[in-house]
Write a protein that holds these residues in place. Structure first.
Motif, PDB file in Angstrom:
ATOM      1  N   PRO A   1      47.065  35.921  49.843  1.00  0.00           N
ATOM      2  CA  PRO A   1      46.792  37.345  50.113  1.00  0.00           C
ATOM      3  C   PRO A   1      46.933  38.200  48.866  1.00  0.00           C
ATOM      4  O   PRO A   1      46.144  39.133  48.645  1.00  0.00           O
ATOM      5  N   HIS A   2      47.914  37.863  48.052  1.00  0.00           N
ATOM      6  CA  HIS A   2      48.150  38.651  46.853  1.00  0.00           C
ATOM      7  C   HIS A   2      47.064  38.412  45.806  1.00  0.00           C
ATOM      8  O   HIS A   2      46.679  39.333  45.087  1.00  0.00           O
ATOM      9  N   ILE A   3      46.577  37.190  45.734  1.00  0.00           N
ATOM     10  CA  ILE A   3      45.442  36.900  44.849  1.00  0.00           C
ATOM     11  C   ILE A   3      44.246  37.769  45.244  1.00  0.00           C
ATOM     12  O   ILE A   3      43.576  38.366  44.394  1.00  0.00           O
ATOM     13  N   ALA A   4      44.005  37.849  46.545  1.00  0.00           N
ATOM     14  CA  ALA A   4      42.895  38.677  47.030  1.00  0.00           C
ATOM     15  C   ALA A   4      43.105  40.144  46.678  1.00  0.00           C
ATOM     16  O   ALA A   4      42.169  40.843  46.278  1.00  0.00           O
ATOM     17  N   HIS A   5      44.349  40.622  46.812  1.00  0.00           N
ATOM     18  CA  HIS A   5      44.639  42.020  46.461  1.00  0.00           C
ATOM     19  C   HIS A   5      44.370  42.284  44.980  1.00  0.00           C
ATOM     20  O   HIS A   5      43.874  43.361  44.615  1.00  0.00           O
ATOM     21  N   CYS A   6      44.707  41.319  44.139  1.00  0.00           N
ATOM     22  CA  CYS A   6      44.459  41.484  42.696  1.00  0.00           C
ATOM     23  C   CYS A   6      42.964  41.573  42.413  1.00  0.00           C
ATOM     24  O   CYS A   6      42.517  42.395  41.592  1.00  0.00           O
ATOM     25  N   HIS A   7      42.188  40.731  43.099  1.00  0.00           N
ATOM     26  CA  HIS A   7      40.730  40.796  42.921  1.00  0.00           C
ATOM     27  C   HIS A   7      40.189  42.137  43.406  1.00  0.00           C
ATOM     28  O   HIS A   7      39.296  42.721  42.766  1.00  0.00           O
ATOM     29  N   LEU A   8      40.727  42.628  44.529  1.00  0.00           N
ATOM     30  CA  LEU A   8      40.294  43.938  45.020  1.00  0.00           C
ATOM     31  C   LEU A   8      40.629  45.021  44.000  1.00  0.00           C
ATOM     32  O   LEU A   8      39.789  45.889  43.706  1.00  0.00           O
ATOM     33  N   GLY A   9      41.839  44.977  43.460  1.00  0.00           N
ATOM     34  CA  GLY A   9      42.236  45.973  42.466  1.00  0.00           C
ATOM     35  C   GLY A   9      41.344  45.945  41.244  1.00  0.00           C
ATOM     36  O   GLY A   9      40.914  47.000  40.742  1.00  0.00           O
ATOM     37  N   LEU A  10      41.072  44.743  40.755  1.00  0.00           N
ATOM     38  CA  LEU A  10      40.192  44.626  39.583  1.00  0.00           C
ATOM     39  C   LEU A  10      38.778  45.095  39.912  1.00  0.00           C
ATOM     40  O   LEU A  10      38.137  45.771  39.101  1.00  0.00           O
ATOM     41  N   GLY A  11      38.304  44.746  41.106  1.00  0.00           N
ATOM     42  CA  GLY A  11      36.962  45.175  41.500  1.00  0.00           C
ATOM     43  C   GLY A  11      36.833  46.682  41.558  1.00  0.00           C
ATOM     44  O   GLY A  11      35.846  47.273  41.089  1.00  0.00           O
ATOM     45  N   LYS A  12      37.849  47.339  42.126  1.00  0.00           N
ATOM     46  CA  LYS A  12      37.838  48.801  42.194  1.00  0.00           C
ATOM     47  C   LYS A  12      37.892  49.411  40.797  1.00  0.00           C
ATOM     48  O   LYS A  12      37.189  50.390  40.498  1.00  0.00           O
ATOM     49  N   LEU A  13      38.734  48.814  39.942  1.00  0.00           N
ATOM     50  CA  LEU A  13      38.863  49.326  38.575  1.00  0.00           C
ATOM     51  C   LEU A  13      37.539  49.202  37.824  1.00  0.00           C
ATOM     52  O   LEU A  13      37.081  50.161  37.173  1.00  0.00           O
ATOM     53  N   TYR A  14      36.916  48.017  37.903  1.00  0.00           N
ATOM     54  CA  TYR A  14      35.665  47.800  37.176  1.00  0.00           C
ATOM     55  C   TYR A  14      34.533  48.660  37.746  1.00  0.00           C
ATOM     56  O   TYR A  14      33.663  49.124  36.991  1.00  0.00           O
ATOM     57  N   ARG A  15      34.532  48.914  39.048  1.00  0.00           N
ATOM     58  CA  ARG A  15      33.500  49.788  39.614  1.00  0.00           C
ATOM     59  C   ARG A  15      33.626  51.198  39.054  1.00  0.00           C
ATOM     60  O   ARG A  15      32.636  51.826  38.687  1.00  0.00           O
ATOM     61  N   ARG A  16      34.871  51.684  38.979  1.00  0.00           N
ATOM     62  CA  ARG A  16      35.080  53.050  38.492  1.00  0.00           C
ATOM     63  C   ARG A  16      34.764  53.190  37.002  1.00  0.00           C
ATOM     64  O   ARG A  16      34.437  54.274  36.539  1.00  0.00           O
ATOM     65  N   THR A  17      34.896  52.077  36.271  1.00  0.00           N
ATOM     66  CA  THR A  17      34.659  52.147  34.821  1.00  0.00           C
ATOM     67  C   THR A  17      33.262  51.660  34.438  1.00  0.00           C
ATOM     68  O   THR A  17      32.972  51.448  33.260  1.00  0.00           O
ATOM     69  N   GLY A  18      32.402  51.470  35.444  1.00  0.00           N
ATOM     70  CA  GLY A  18      31.008  51.150  35.181  1.00  0.00           C
ATOM     71  C   GLY A  18      30.708  49.700  34.865  1.00  0.00           C
ATOM     72  O   GLY A  18      29.586  49.376  34.465  1.00  0.00           O
ATOM     73  N   LYS A  19      31.667  48.804  35.056  1.00  0.00           N
ATOM     74  CA  LYS A  19      31.433  47.380  34.813  1.00  0.00           C
ATOM     75  C   LYS A  19      30.993  46.724  36.116  1.00  0.00           C
ATOM     76  O   LYS A  19      31.752  46.030  36.798  1.00  0.00           O
ATOM     77  N   ARG A  20      29.737  46.938  36.460  1.00  0.00           N
ATOM     78  CA  ARG A  20      29.254  46.618  37.801  1.00  0.00           C
ATOM     79  C   ARG A  20      29.266  45.130  38.116  1.00  0.00           C
ATOM     80  O   ARG A  20      29.644  44.723  39.216  1.00  0.00           O
ATOM     81  N   GLU A  21      28.864  44.293  37.186  1.00  0.00           N
ATOM     82  CA  GLU A  21      28.808  42.857  37.477  1.00  0.00           C
ATOM     83  C   GLU A  21      30.209  42.277  37.663  1.00  0.00           C
ATOM     84  O   GLU A  21      30.444  41.451  38.547  1.00  0.00           O
ATOM     85  N   GLN A  22      31.136  42.699  36.798  1.00  0.00           N
ATOM     86  CA  GLN A  22      32.508  42.236  36.961  1.00  0.00           C
ATOM     87  C   GLN A  22      33.100  42.756  38.269  1.00  0.00           C
ATOM     88  O   GLN A  22      33.833  42.040  38.957  1.00  0.00           O
TER      89      GLN A  22
ATOM     90  N   THR B   1      36.547  39.751  49.181  1.00  0.00           N
ATOM     91  CA  THR B   1      35.947  39.765  50.520  1.00  0.00           C
ATOM     92  C   THR B   1      35.988  38.388  51.151  1.00  0.00           C
ATOM     93  O   THR B   1      36.350  38.237  52.331  1.00  0.00           O
ATOM     94  N   THR B   2      35.634  37.377  50.379  1.00  0.00           N
ATOM     95  CA  THR B   2      35.648  36.007  50.895  1.00  0.00           C
ATOM     96  C   THR B   2      37.046  35.584  51.308  1.00  0.00           C
ATOM     97  O   THR B   2      37.250  35.009  52.388  1.00  0.00           O
ATOM     98  N   MET B   3      38.019  35.871  50.479  1.00  0.00           N
ATOM     99  CA  MET B   3      39.395  35.471  50.783  1.00  0.00           C
ATOM    100  C   MET B   3      39.946  36.219  51.991  1.00  0.00           C
ATOM    101  O   MET B   3      40.603  35.633  52.854  1.00  0.00           O
ATOM    102  N   TYR B   4      39.686  37.515  52.067  1.00  0.00           N
ATOM    103  CA  TYR B   4      40.165  38.285  53.221  1.00  0.00           C
ATOM    104  C   TYR B   4      39.544  37.754  54.513  1.00  0.00           C
ATOM    105  O   TYR B   4      40.215  37.664  55.549  1.00  0.00           O
ATOM    106  N   ARG B   5      38.274  37.415  54.457  1.00  0.00           N
ATOM    107  CA  ARG B   5      37.610  36.889  55.656  1.00  0.00           C
ATOM    108  C   ARG B   5      38.228  35.544  56.058  1.00  0.00           C
ATOM    109  O   ARG B   5      38.469  35.306  57.246  1.00  0.00           O
ATOM    110  N   GLU B   6      38.491  34.698  55.087  1.00  0.00           N
ATOM    111  CA  GLU B   6      39.082  33.386  55.386  1.00  0.00           C
ATOM    112  C   GLU B   6      40.456  33.512  56.031  1.00  0.00           C
ATOM    113  O   GLU B   6      40.832  32.689  56.865  1.00  0.00           O
ATOM    114  N   MET B   7      41.217  34.537  55.635  1.00  0.00           N
ATOM    115  CA  MET B   7      42.575  34.718  56.163  1.00  0.00           C
ATOM    116  C   MET B   7      42.637  35.680  57.344  1.00  0.00           C
ATOM    117  O   MET B   7      43.718  35.994  57.838  1.00  0.00           O
TER     118      MET B   7
END
Length: 288
Positions: A235-256, A265-271
């Protein structure tokens, strides 16, 4: 039995979840009258171990098993009519629901204990309220819990109160106070060698830094991701990915951003973490 239980609790703090689970399962497997035995300690040992086993399993993302063990522990405590032991079972049942993001169930369980006035319950319930958007109710709970923690520090659950406080202040938009609690939690967990809680503190510090526009948010997330990965804290790994995704979206790094949000999303769905799946999905939608 008591020594085995305490050793397991120590292993949980160090992030040695597999070894801790093995010890707890030995005690949970007790049968007959031994299931209700305290072995000279304040609490019924099968319940204490069942509750902590639930804590372990929920940190690994095995929520159905975690909740099953916690509910069984609560049933034993209720049958024994032993309030101290019931508190132990209920707090880890509530925490398992909270980690999953099932806020209605977490709140109902934790509210059963709030009359006890313990800082762990107050802080955890405060975090649940904060995630549910009830900051006005959450803030007094965590403030009181922090005050009691400072007057009488207890490290059974390392930095739990500080982490809940940081999360709550962040949810309320009070970034400076959130940052103070997050930094204190990180320093404390490192001093105690509490690696599992350190992973939580790193991610929270990343969340606070990201919300405040600090340049070190990315580094905190990557450190949290590395440590959570070592310990198997899905769960915490997924939270880290969410945090990084939000950060990169706000800073314009769309692919990352897309890469990390897709992983989250995949991990949250699995759990079956539907609350968090919705959060990650909304961030992905914002990229479209």
């Amino acid at each position: 039995m008591v020594a085995t239980s305490y050793l397991g609790i120590t292993l949980v703090a160090r992030g040695e979840f597999s070894d801790a689970a093995t010890l707890f399962k030995r005690i949970v497997a007790l049968e007959g009258d031994l299931r209700y035995e305290r072995f000279g300690s304040p609490g019924i040992q099968s319940v204490i171990s069942g509750a902590w086993l639930a804590d372990v399993l929920s940190q690994l993302g095995r929520f159905d098993e975690a909740i099953g063990h916690a509910e069984a522990a609560v049933q034993i405590a209720e049958a024994a009519d032993h309030p101290f032991t019931l508190y132990q079972g209920l707090i880890d049942l509530g925490r398992a629901h909270l980690r999953r993001g099932d806020l209605p169930r977490a709140t109902r369980v934790l509210e059963r204990q709030i009359a006890l006035g313990t800082p762990y319950v107050a802080a955890t319930l405060g975090a649940a309220y904060a995630l549910a958007g009830r900051a006005d109710e959450a803030l007094p709970l965590v403030a009181g819990a922090v005050k009691e923690f400072r007057s009488r520090q207890n490290h059974l659950r390392p930095a739990l109160i500080l982490l809940c406080a940081g999360m709550t202040y962040l949810s309320a938009g009070r970034i400076d106070e959130a940052a103070s609690h997050a930094r204190e939690a990180l320093e404390l967990t490192r001093r105690l060698g509490a690696r599992a809680s350190e992973a939580h503190a790193l991610c929270l510090t990343g969340d606070v830094a990201s919300a405040g526009g600090a340049v070190d948010a990315e580094a905190y997330y990557h450190d949290a991701l590395a440590l959570a990965g070592q310990l198997g804290m899905r769960p915490h790994i997924a939270h880290c990915h969410l945090g990084l995704g939000k950060l990169y979206r706000r800073t314009g790094k769309r692919e990352q951003a897309r890469e990390h949000l897709t992983t989250a999303t995949t991990m949250y769905r699995e759990m079956d973490m539907s609350y968090w799946l919705e959060k990650a999905g909304a961030e992905l939608q914002a990229l479209a």
